[in-house]
Design a protein around this motif. Structure first.
Motif, mmCIF file in Angstrom:
data_model
loop_
_atom_site.group_PDB
_atom_site.id
_atom_site.type_symbol
_atom_site.label_atom_id
_atom_site.label_comp_id
_atom_site.label_asym_id
_atom_site.label_seq_id
_atom_site.Cartn_x
_atom_site.Cartn_y
_atom_site.Cartn_z
ATOM 1 N N LYS A 122 52.926 128.179 47.178
ATOM 2 C CA LYS A 122 54.082 127.309 47.378
ATOM 3 C C LYS A 122 53.601 125.962 47.905
ATOM 4 O O LYS A 122 53.205 125.844 49.072
ATOM 5 C CB LYS A 122 55.063 127.945 48.357
ATOM 6 N N PRO A 123 53.599 124.926 47.053
ATOM 7 C CA PRO A 123 53.132 123.604 47.485
ATOM 8 C C PRO A 123 53.952 123.088 48.677
ATOM 9 O O PRO A 123 55.176 123.293 48.730
ATOM 10 C CB PRO A 123 53.349 122.724 46.255
ATOM 11 N N ALA A 124 53.297 122.425 49.592
ATOM 12 C CA ALA A 124 53.965 121.938 50.791
ATOM 13 C C ALA A 124 55.114 120.997 50.455
ATOM 14 O O ALA A 124 56.169 121.018 51.110
ATOM 15 C CB ALA A 124 52.952 121.235 51.697
ATOM 16 N N ALA A 125 54.929 120.172 49.427
ATOM 17 C CA ALA A 125 55.961 119.204 49.054
ATOM 18 C C ALA A 125 56.945 119.755 48.019
ATOM 19 O O ALA A 125 57.855 119.045 47.587
ATOM 20 C CB ALA A 125 55.303 117.939 48.516
ATOM 21 N N GLY A 126 56.746 121.017 47.615
ATOM 22 C CA GLY A 126 57.652 121.626 46.643
ATOM 23 C C GLY A 126 57.091 121.605 45.238
ATOM 24 O O GLY A 126 56.173 120.846 44.919
ATOM 25 N N TYR A 127 57.669 122.446 44.386
ATOM 26 C CA TYR A 127 57.192 122.569 43.011
ATOM 27 C C TYR A 127 57.413 121.292 42.203
ATOM 28 O O TYR A 127 56.574 120.912 41.385
ATOM 29 C CB TYR A 127 57.880 123.749 42.322
ATOM 30 N N ARG A 128 58.539 120.636 42.414
ATOM 31 C CA ARG A 128 58.803 119.429 41.617
ATOM 32 C C ARG A 128 57.771 118.354 41.909
ATOM 33 O O ARG A 128 57.239 117.730 40.987
ATOM 34 C CB ARG A 128 60.205 118.892 41.884
ATOM 35 N N ALA A 129 57.483 118.139 43.179
ATOM 36 C CA ALA A 129 56.484 117.126 43.544
ATOM 37 C C ALA A 129 55.118 117.486 42.963
ATOM 38 O O ALA A 129 54.377 116.600 42.493
ATOM 39 C CB ALA A 129 56.409 116.989 45.058
ATOM 40 N N ALA A 130 54.775 118.776 42.968
ATOM 41 C CA ALA A 130 53.498 119.216 42.400
ATOM 42 C C ALA A 130 53.454 118.943 40.905
ATOM 43 O O ALA A 130 52.443 118.466 40.373
ATOM 44 C CB ALA A 130 53.284 120.695 42.685
ATOM 45 N N ALA A 131 54.556 119.249 40.208
ATOM 46 C CA ALA A 131 54.625 119.013 38.767
ATOM 47 C C ALA A 131 54.522 117.525 38.456
ATOM 48 O O ALA A 131 53.808 117.119 37.521
ATOM 49 C CB ALA A 131 55.919 119.583 38.199
ATOM 50 N N GLN A 132 55.193 116.709 39.228
ATOM 51 C CA GLN A 132 55.159 115.267 38.987
ATOM 52 C C GLN A 132 53.770 114.684 39.225
ATOM 53 O O GLN A 132 53.313 113.815 38.478
ATOM 54 C CB GLN A 132 56.191 114.576 39.882
ATOM 55 N N GLU A 133 53.097 115.182 40.243
ATOM 56 C CA GLU A 133 51.738 114.715 40.519
ATOM 57 C C GLU A 133 50.795 115.078 39.375
ATOM 58 O O GLU A 133 49.964 114.266 38.945
ATOM 59 C CB GLU A 133 51.231 115.323 41.825
ATOM 60 N N LEU A 134 50.933 116.294 38.857
ATOM 61 C CA LEU A 134 50.090 116.728 37.747
ATOM 62 C C LEU A 134 50.419 115.962 36.470
ATOM 63 O O LEU A 134 49.508 115.609 35.703
ATOM 64 C CB LEU A 134 50.254 118.232 37.529
ATOM 65 N N MET A 135 51.686 115.688 36.233
ATOM 66 C CA MET A 135 52.070 114.919 35.051
ATOM 67 C C MET A 135 51.461 113.522 35.104
ATOM 68 O O MET A 135 50.943 113.010 34.108
ATOM 69 C CB MET A 135 53.588 114.846 34.950
ATOM 70 N N GLU A 136 51.512 112.919 36.263
ATOM 71 C CA GLU A 136 50.924 111.587 36.413
ATOM 72 C C GLU A 136 49.419 111.628 36.193
ATOM 73 O O GLU A 136 48.833 110.721 35.595
ATOM 74 C CB GLU A 136 51.253 111.044 37.805
ATOM 75 N N ARG A 137 48.803 112.699 36.637
ATOM 76 C CA ARG A 137 47.349 112.839 36.512
ATOM 77 C C ARG A 137 46.905 112.907 35.054
ATOM 78 O O ARG A 137 45.828 112.417 34.710
ATOM 79 C CB ARG A 137 46.894 114.090 37.260
ATOM 80 N N VAL A 138 47.736 113.501 34.187
ATOM 81 C CA VAL A 138 47.378 113.615 32.772
ATOM 82 C C VAL A 138 48.031 112.540 31.912
ATOM 83 O O VAL A 138 47.994 112.620 30.686
ATOM 84 C CB VAL A 138 47.724 115.026 32.221
ATOM 85 N N GLY A 139 48.603 111.543 32.550
ATOM 86 C CA GLY A 139 49.134 110.403 31.804
ATOM 87 C C GLY A 139 50.541 110.567 31.280
ATOM 88 O O GLY A 139 50.914 109.905 30.301
ATOM 89 N N LEU A 140 51.352 111.409 31.909
ATOM 90 C CA LEU A 140 52.751 111.580 31.526
ATOM 91 C C LEU A 140 53.662 110.959 32.582
ATOM 92 O O LEU A 140 53.289 110.849 33.751
ATOM 93 C CB LEU A 140 53.091 113.067 31.368
ATOM 94 N N ASN A 141 54.841 110.590 32.159
ATOM 95 C CA ASN A 141 55.822 110.016 33.076
ATOM 96 C C ASN A 141 56.368 111.117 33.987
ATOM 97 O O ASN A 141 57.024 112.039 33.496
ATOM 98 C CB ASN A 141 56.959 109.370 32.284
ATOM 99 N N PRO A 142 56.119 111.051 35.281
ATOM 100 C CA PRO A 142 56.588 112.120 36.177
ATOM 101 C C PRO A 142 58.113 112.231 36.246
ATOM 102 O O PRO A 142 58.634 113.278 36.620
ATOM 103 C CB PRO A 142 56.002 111.731 37.539
ATOM 104 N N ASP A 143 58.804 111.185 35.847
ATOM 105 C CA ASP A 143 60.272 111.238 35.856
ATOM 106 C C ASP A 143 60.824 112.144 34.763
ATOM 107 O O ASP A 143 62.017 112.441 34.745
ATOM 108 C CB ASP A 143 60.852 109.829 35.691
ATOM 109 N N HIS A 144 59.941 112.565 33.847
ATOM 110 C CA HIS A 144 60.387 113.411 32.730
ATOM 111 C C HIS A 144 60.173 114.897 33.007
ATOM 112 O O HIS A 144 60.190 115.705 32.079
ATOM 113 C CB HIS A 144 59.633 113.013 31.453
ATOM 114 N N CYS A 145 59.982 115.267 34.248
ATOM 115 C CA CYS A 145 59.661 116.657 34.566
ATOM 116 C C CYS A 145 60.822 117.607 34.296
ATOM 117 O O CYS A 145 60.617 118.823 34.189
ATOM 118 C CB CYS A 145 59.191 116.790 36.016
ATOM 119 N N ARG A 146 62.025 117.102 34.170
ATOM 120 C CA ARG A 146 63.168 117.968 33.897
ATOM 121 C C ARG A 146 63.470 118.077 32.400
ATOM 122 O O ARG A 146 64.433 118.730 32.002
ATOM 123 C CB ARG A 146 64.413 117.449 34.631
#
Length: 273
Positions: A122-146
């Motif tokens: 369980k990421p400290a900042a929550g799953y959404r924040a973890a997903a957004q960080e990973l999306m940004e890392r691979v060159g995706l827009n983190p705002d599109h996580c939904r």
């Protein structure tokens, strides 16, 4: 240091035969290799050569008929329970067709964080924040996580698969024809991403491919498979510069102008003969 070592892998499949009798097909036959820390080992060969089956055994997605898989000094060939879960935290797979490996009913956030949920992390900042960080890392827009997979292009979908693989900080990533379904320009972008991520994190790759031009760009060593066996194994320079096996030479000859130096040596051999 060796991270992964496979020894004497054999995989046999039973197939229906005449009069209800079963026959046995050997897909992988006495395959051995190792992968070092921070190294990329490419396994190449034509369709049906056994390279993807070998990779799936190395990832423990298939059980070998015989042979061993040793990861970081531990025999994981028959690992179960917590030992298998720990191994799968360290070894992740990026599949060939990004859309078939992404659940179309799940949001990208849920897809990317699925390995974390599986491991009970369980990421400290929550799953959404973890997903957004990973999306940004691979060159995706983190705002599109939904969003859902169908709302992305093929190249973007493959980046989602890469982000999912990176979620648990693996030590080995197995790319099973990870760029073969993409067009050439997108292939180049994904390959650059894979190399950048490796430089940043230091993990190892097993890179399965039939495209030797792609392999030459990304790998440190090459294993050439034919009919379930490794027929040549060496550094990139050895395999591309001075191939020893006729099958390897055939594969290289099928790729136009892949290596001018090798072409020159090939012409010299023809003149000498």
């Amino acid at each position: 240091m060796t991270l992964l070592q496979v020894q004497g892998l054999v995989k046999e499949f039973s197939t229906p035969g005449a009069l209800g009798r079963k026959s046995t097909f050997t897909a992988v036959d006495d395959v051995s290799f190792d992968v070092g820390l921070g190294e990329t080992l490419a396994i190449v060969g034509e369709s049906g050569s056994g390279k993807s089956t070998t990779a799936r055994i190395a990832a423990r997605l298939l059980e070998p008929t015989r042979g061993t898989v040793v990861f970081d000094g531990q025999d994981v060939t028959r690992a179960r329970g917590k030992d298998l879960a720990r191994f799968r935290n360290d070894v992740q797979v990026v599949f060939q067709d990004p859309f078939s490996s992404l659940n179309p009913r799940y949001t990208v956030e849920r897809i990317i964080t699925a390995p974390l949920a599986y491991q009970g992390i369980k990421p400290a900042a929550g799953y959404r924040a973890a997903a957004q960080e990973l999306m940004e890392r691979v060159g995706l827009n983190p705002d599109h996580c939904r969003r859902y997979p169908a709302q992305f292009s093929g190249g973007q979908a493959q980046r989602i698969g890469i982000a999912r693989a990176l979620a648990v900080n693996p030590r080995l990533v197995i790319c099973d024809e990870a760029v073969s379904a993409l067009d050439v320009s997108i292939q180049a972008q994904v390959l650059e991403l894979l190399m950048r991520l490796q430089a940043e994190s230091g993990f190892s790759y097993i890179f399965i491919a039939h495209d030797l031009a792609v392999v030459r760009q990304i790998c440190h060593r090459v294993a050439v498979m034919n009919q379930g066996r490794i027929v040549e194994l060496g550094t990139r320079e050895q395999v591309f510069g001075d191939p020893q096996d006729d099958y390897t030479r055939t594969l290289l000859a099928a790729v136009p102008r892949i290596n001018p130096e090798w072409d020159a040596k090939r012409r010299q051999r023809k003149v000498a003969s």
